[in-house]
Design an enzyme around this catalytic site. Structure first.
Site, PDB file in Angstrom:
ATOM      1  N   LYS B 149       0.919  -0.887  -0.116  1.00 15.35           N
ATOM      2  CA  LYS B 149      -0.055   0.109  -0.105  1.00 15.35           C
ATOM      3  C   LYS B 149       0.803   1.445  -0.025  1.00 15.35           C
ATOM      4  O   LYS B 149       1.891   1.068   0.493  1.00 15.35           O
ATOM      5  CB  LYS B 149      -0.979  -0.033   1.273  1.00 15.35           C
ATOM      6  CG  LYS B 149      -0.486  -0.258   2.559  1.00 15.35           C
ATOM      7  CD  LYS B 149       0.765   0.478   3.340  1.00 15.35           C
ATOM      8  CE  LYS B 149       0.754   1.753   3.304  1.00 15.35           C
ATOM      9  NZ  LYS B 149       1.882   2.333   3.842  1.00 15.35           N
ATOM     10  N   TYR B 235      -3.631   4.097   6.350  1.00 17.00           N
ATOM     11  CA  TYR B 235      -4.146   3.130   7.464  1.00 17.00           C
ATOM     12  C   TYR B 235      -5.466   3.716   8.159  1.00 17.00           C
ATOM     13  O   TYR B 235      -6.295   2.877   8.149  1.00 17.00           O
ATOM     14  CB  TYR B 235      -3.106   2.944   8.564  1.00 17.00           C
ATOM     15  CG  TYR B 235      -2.135   2.009   8.101  1.00 17.00           C
ATOM     16  CD1 TYR B 235      -2.129   0.811   7.878  1.00 17.00           C
ATOM     17  CD2 TYR B 235      -0.774   2.694   7.621  1.00 17.00           C
ATOM     18  CE1 TYR B 235      -1.077  -0.090   7.606  1.00 17.00           C
ATOM     19  CE2 TYR B 235       0.292   1.799   7.360  1.00 17.00           C
ATOM     20  CZ  TYR B 235       0.121   0.389   7.213  1.00 17.00           C
ATOM     21  OH  TYR B 235       1.079  -0.438   7.004  1.00 17.00           O
TER      22      TYR B 235
END
Lengths: 384, 384
Positions: B149, B235
């Site tokens: 990510k 996140y």
């Protein structure tokens, strides 16, 4: 026992120390025999100096459960009167708290407090929509006023209250109680006054509770002026302002109420808001009548500090985080309301300005209006 | 000792129990004499079943300090190859991790992995701007891809990556490691799957760290695609989405970078954002390259639960709060990367879809673009 040791202990027994002769004597007798039972005299509280007489206006839950007991812990504030629309309730409480029945007023006889020299301060604990009227009437009657938060329903009302205090040459304070207790004061010091961990960059503050009875005045738009933001979210807003030490210049907000929940027919349940401060601090804040949350967090480049709970009446806790270590700071727990009332009584006695004057309530109210506008419009609202 | 007691103890010494004769004998011998030293055989790990060969592309800090050691804790994923622009570094690491030198590739020879049956999966651990290209090239070479990510720098790139996986009939997963570890899974269960404390109303999620070296690629706009939001704030965004189980429909944001800080010449330091979900949950999220914060909190009418830290590599902690009581839930600590790689290896072996496929990365990327737009425009940005 050697002679030398005996001699030393004997000398200790007659030493005069800072803690006085009783302590020294019992330390000396310890190795030889049980000390005779000695109950030291308990020091009595000092007789009150000059005290300021407070009358409570509005005898609801906050007044009965928090304020009345707090007078017992106050040094300079004394409970001397009540103003209430329910004379029987006032009479009962007067018996309980030894309040002279002569000092009980109704909303109709309110102006007569002007003639009562026992009452110095009016503490306004009414629904929000009545704050302005009962503050201004008290000021016109020559009394100082401590008004609960939120100060009023609109900035215009706040301005009228401030003007009335100026015209009457009386003091006006808003009851931001957590400014007067040690935990929030310590977090302010961490955020603003110490170099510890670097400058504050971000503030997180949330205040909310799951509100009960759907018929209470807090859930009526006309009486409360709004929902969770007016009543509880104002703590998060006020915290972001006092922790940054600045006034916000821009506001975003998002609002949501659970559909078909009878509690939120007139006012908002949740309203979250973001504040931008001129020095670069950004704050994320939450306000809720649906969930319990109660936290202030200050974030710096090399550490952070948190109060959780941050604005409960009791049991506040502080954690300081740095380098992966979490430390709890235990501070004296003070009765917030006693501290707040003592502060205002001191201002009256010494003719000084309160830490949270009417102007402080007005500043919050202007931001509250901007938050509502941002939530309604879906735009960033800028503040002068 | 009475005869009766001697008889009972003797009988106990020969009882066959569920825990076996060794335990029974030592229990019986305890009152009489020290038991003979008995070291039970340590059960060896099972010999590996079919394992999936992984090659790492990009040998930076995450690959060296987190991923390589994680293979030792993985059941189904095996480290078998490297792709790197620095052959000496790759050779040294290959010795350390017993990787066959035949399985080391450079960016120029990358396509030749097509002919290497030992390599099943390419794990892309490159700067963000290289994710799309190296994912698509691996897929075209017939390999499955696990990509770190954020998935890429733009939604368009994410769509190209997804299309390439479809065309090649290979699997594509984004490395959202915390979805595979017990603490975040427990918080998801609390938020979405249990009736405990009522439905989720509010989510607070923050992710940030005080970034170091100003010359790293994370601080170059072209390579990183953006600042803290791309790297760490994702996140918080991802958490708000998996904790609510919904896709946001509206976004507010506010952004600030410390002026004249060389780290933030090209990308943002702090960006806080608010999300509105269709079911009524609102989320307040924070993202920072200036302060350390790492927390997910789920708020319900009759309780809340919090992870703090929530997305660190190790040491996650969970607190559940209800009725004024705070309980810590101790859960098994798993290596996040081993869990994530095992999951993807299982998908490859069993031909199942990963929990966090390319589509999941694309969804985050679309919201990230909306957050940047909201911060720039000062308006609520709505999402389809």
């Amino acid at each position: 026992m050697t002679d030398r040791l005996r001699q030393r202990l004997s000398r200790r027994g007659f030493l005069q120390t800072a803690s006085g002769t009783i302590a020294a004597a019992s330390a000396a007798s310890f190795p030889f025999e049980p000390a005779a039972a000695q109950v030291p005299d308990i020091k009595l509280p000092a007789p009150p100096g000059k005290q300021v007489g407070f009358a409570l206006v509005g005898l609801g839950s906050l007044a009965i459960n928090q304020l009345m007991p707090a007078f017992a812990r106050s040094q300079k504030a004394k409970l001397v009167g009540f103003v209430s629309g329910r004379p029987e309730k006032a009479k009962q409480l007067a018996q309980l708290y030894n309040v002279d029945p002569k000092n009980i007023y109704t909303y109709d006889t309110y102006e007569r407090i002007a003639d009562n020299p026992a009452i110095d301060v009016i503490y306004v604990v009414l629904p929000n929509s009545m704050h302005a009227e009962y503050t201004i009437r008290a000021l016109k009657a020559g009394k100082h006023v401590l008004c609960e938060k939120p100060m009023a329903n609109t900035p215009q009302e706040c301005e009228q209250m401030i003007a009335a205090a100026k015209a009457a040459n009386r003091k006006l304070m808003v009851g931001y109680r957590v400014r007067y207790e040690p935990y929030n004061q310590a977090l302010i010091a961490y955020a603003r006054e110490t170099a510890e961990a670097g400058p504050t960059r971000m503030i997180l503050a949330e205040a909310g509770f799951n509100i009960g009875n759907p018929n209470q005045w807090r859930l009526k738009k006309q009486m409360a002026g709004g929902g969770s933001l007016m009543d509880i979210g104002v703590y998060a807003l006020n915290a972001a302002r006092y922790l940054s030490g600045e006034e916000p210049v821009a506001v975003n907000a998002v609002m949501h109420s659970t559909p078909n929940d009878p509690r939120f027919a007139e006012v908002e349940e949740n309203i979250n808001f973001q504040l931008r401060f001129p020095g670069g601090i950004i704050a994320n804040c939450g306000s809720s009548y649906g969930v319990n949350i109660n936290r202030h967090r200050v974030l710096k480049p090399r550490g952070s500090a948190e109060l959780d709970p941050a604005s409960s009446y009791t049991g506040l806790r502080m954690r300081v985080i740095r380098g992966g270590a979490i430390e709890e700071r235990i501070l004296p727990q003070r009765d917030h309301f006693a501290a707040e009332m003592d502060h205002f009584a001191g201002c009256v006695l010494d003719n000084t300005e309160p830490l949270t004057p009417g102007e402080e309530g007005l500043k919050d109210m202007k931001v509250i209006m901007a938050i509502y506008e941002a939530a309604r419009s879906g735009r960033t609202v800028t503040l002068a």
